[in-house]
Design a protein around this motif. Sequence first.
Motif, mmCIF file in Angstrom:
data_model
loop_
_atom_site.group_PDB
_atom_site.id
_atom_site.type_symbol
_atom_site.label_atom_id
_atom_site.label_comp_id
_atom_site.label_asym_id
_atom_site.label_seq_id
_atom_site.Cartn_x
_atom_site.Cartn_y
_atom_site.Cartn_z
ATOM 1 N N THR A 39 0.852 -0.915 0.085
ATOM 2 C CA THR A 39 -0.082 0.298 0.053
ATOM 3 C C THR A 39 0.869 1.402 -0.027
ATOM 4 N N GLY A 40 0.340 2.923 -0.102
ATOM 5 C CA GLY A 40 1.177 3.528 -0.243
ATOM 6 C C GLY A 40 2.589 3.297 -1.319
ATOM 7 N N THR A 41 2.947 4.314 -1.404
ATOM 8 C CA THR A 41 4.036 5.018 -1.933
ATOM 9 C C THR A 41 5.725 4.737 -1.147
ATOM 10 N N GLY A 42 5.219 4.926 0.387
ATOM 11 C CA GLY A 42 6.489 4.845 0.662
ATOM 12 C C GLY A 42 7.407 3.071 0.378
ATOM 13 N N THR A 43 8.497 2.395 1.638
ATOM 14 C CA THR A 43 8.444 1.682 1.895
ATOM 15 C C THR A 43 8.266 0.548 3.070
ATOM 16 N N ASN A 44 8.811 -0.286 3.683
ATOM 17 C CA ASN A 44 8.249 -0.343 4.555
ATOM 18 C C ASN A 44 9.682 -0.946 5.535
ATOM 19 N N PRO A 45 9.861 -1.323 6.866
ATOM 20 C CA PRO A 45 10.281 -2.152 7.187
ATOM 21 C C PRO A 45 11.490 -3.405 7.184
ATOM 22 N N GLU A 46 10.518 -4.287 6.708
ATOM 23 C CA GLU A 46 11.020 -5.462 5.889
ATOM 24 C C GLU A 46 11.928 -5.095 5.021
ATOM 25 N N GLN A 47 11.324 -4.039 3.833
ATOM 26 C CA GLN A 47 12.986 -3.598 2.752
ATOM 27 C C GLN A 47 13.493 -2.936 3.532
ATOM 28 N N LEU A 48 13.663 -2.121 4.226
ATOM 29 C CA LEU A 48 14.569 -1.660 4.893
ATOM 30 C C LEU A 48 15.775 -2.139 5.831
ATOM 31 N N PHE A 49 15.008 -3.482 6.537
ATOM 32 C CA PHE A 49 15.767 -4.534 7.514
ATOM 33 C C PHE A 49 16.806 -5.648 5.830
ATOM 34 N N ALA A 50 16.134 -5.207 4.703
ATOM 35 C CA ALA A 50 16.586 -6.682 3.531
ATOM 36 C C ALA A 50 17.417 -5.584 3.040
ATOM 37 N N ALA A 51 17.335 -4.632 2.995
ATOM 38 C CA ALA A 51 19.061 -3.595 2.177
ATOM 39 C C ALA A 51 20.061 -3.234 3.218
ATOM 40 N N GLY A 52 19.579 -3.026 4.533
ATOM 41 C CA GLY A 52 20.757 -3.549 5.528
ATOM 42 C C GLY A 52 21.598 -4.146 5.709
ATOM 43 N N TRP A 53 20.592 -5.603 5.696
ATOM 44 C CA TRP A 53 21.609 -6.744 5.926
ATOM 45 C C TRP A 53 22.323 -7.156 4.698
ATOM 46 N N SER A 54 21.366 -6.926 3.380
ATOM 47 C CA SER A 54 22.802 -7.529 2.699
ATOM 48 C C SER A 54 23.737 -6.036 2.129
ATOM 49 N N ALA A 55 23.892 -5.021 2.761
ATOM 50 C CA ALA A 55 24.799 -4.151 2.584
ATOM 51 C C ALA A 55 26.373 -4.967 3.043
ATOM 52 N N CYS A 56 25.354 -5.459 4.446
ATOM 53 C CA CYS A 56 26.254 -5.777 5.443
ATOM 54 C C CYS A 56 27.222 -6.899 5.036
ATOM 55 N N PHE A 57 25.880 -8.085 4.199
ATOM 56 C CA PHE A 57 26.432 -9.249 4.117
ATOM 57 C C PHE A 57 27.841 -9.197 3.131
ATOM 58 N N ILE A 58 27.674 -7.819 1.941
ATOM 59 C CA ILE A 58 28.595 -7.726 0.860
ATOM 60 C C ILE A 58 29.339 -7.239 1.928
ATOM 61 N N GLY A 59 29.841 -6.747 2.605
ATOM 62 C CA GLY A 59 30.953 -5.887 3.155
ATOM 63 C C GLY A 59 31.671 -7.215 4.425
ATOM 64 N N ALA A 60 30.731 -7.779 5.007
ATOM 65 C CA ALA A 60 30.986 -9.500 5.596
ATOM 66 C C ALA A 60 31.667 -10.017 4.465
ATOM 67 N N MET A 61 31.679 -10.246 3.352
ATOM 68 C CA MET A 61 32.071 -10.430 2.658
ATOM 69 C C MET A 61 33.171 -11.061 1.556
ATOM 70 N N GLY A 62 33.716 -9.178 1.690
ATOM 71 C CA GLY A 62 34.862 -9.114 1.565
ATOM 72 C C GLY A 62 36.403 -9.317 2.363
ATOM 73 N N ARG A 63 35.552 -9.092 3.926
ATOM 74 C CA ARG A 63 36.167 -9.881 4.636
ATOM 75 C C ARG A 63 36.851 -11.437 4.287
ATOM 76 N N ALA A 64 36.074 -11.889 4.837
ATOM 77 C CA ALA A 64 35.561 -13.371 4.641
ATOM 78 C C ALA A 64 36.895 -13.218 3.188
#
Length: 137
Positions: A39-64
């Motif tokens: 609904t609506g034109t805004g984002t939702n907490p699930e999308q924000l969580f997915a974006a944050g986690w995936s960005a952080c995970f890419i950084g962790a892959m770099g370290r690994a």
Amino acid sequence: MSRIENVLYTGKTHTTGGRNGSSRSSDGNLDIQLSRPGTGTGTNPEQLFAAGWSACFIGAMGRAAAALKVVLPQDLAVDAEVDLGTTDDAFFLQARLNVSLPGLAPDVARTVVDRAHQLCPYSKATRGNIDVAINVV
């Protein structure tokens, strides 16, 4: 529970209106409208969580990868899926991270992903709390 000895950064937001509101970071770099999923034109907490986690995970892959002396492909990607659902009238999350590491041998990609999952703070926060699948695609 692990305790932080040295705080590196604190993300601060001010949110009003819940799922039909808005959220703004203290530095103004994030200023978004929120809306319920579908609904609506805004984002939702699930999308924000997915974006944050995936960005952080890419950084962790770099370290690994660095620890393994593996060069990650430039076109690597993480497609995160965070489900909001119910069981017995209670709300829960579950998630999948679908990791693309083109050009890496499957066993090397799996090793990088498994190590990243041990390093990533989002993975640590969710471990044992929600159902998570980490897929190499």
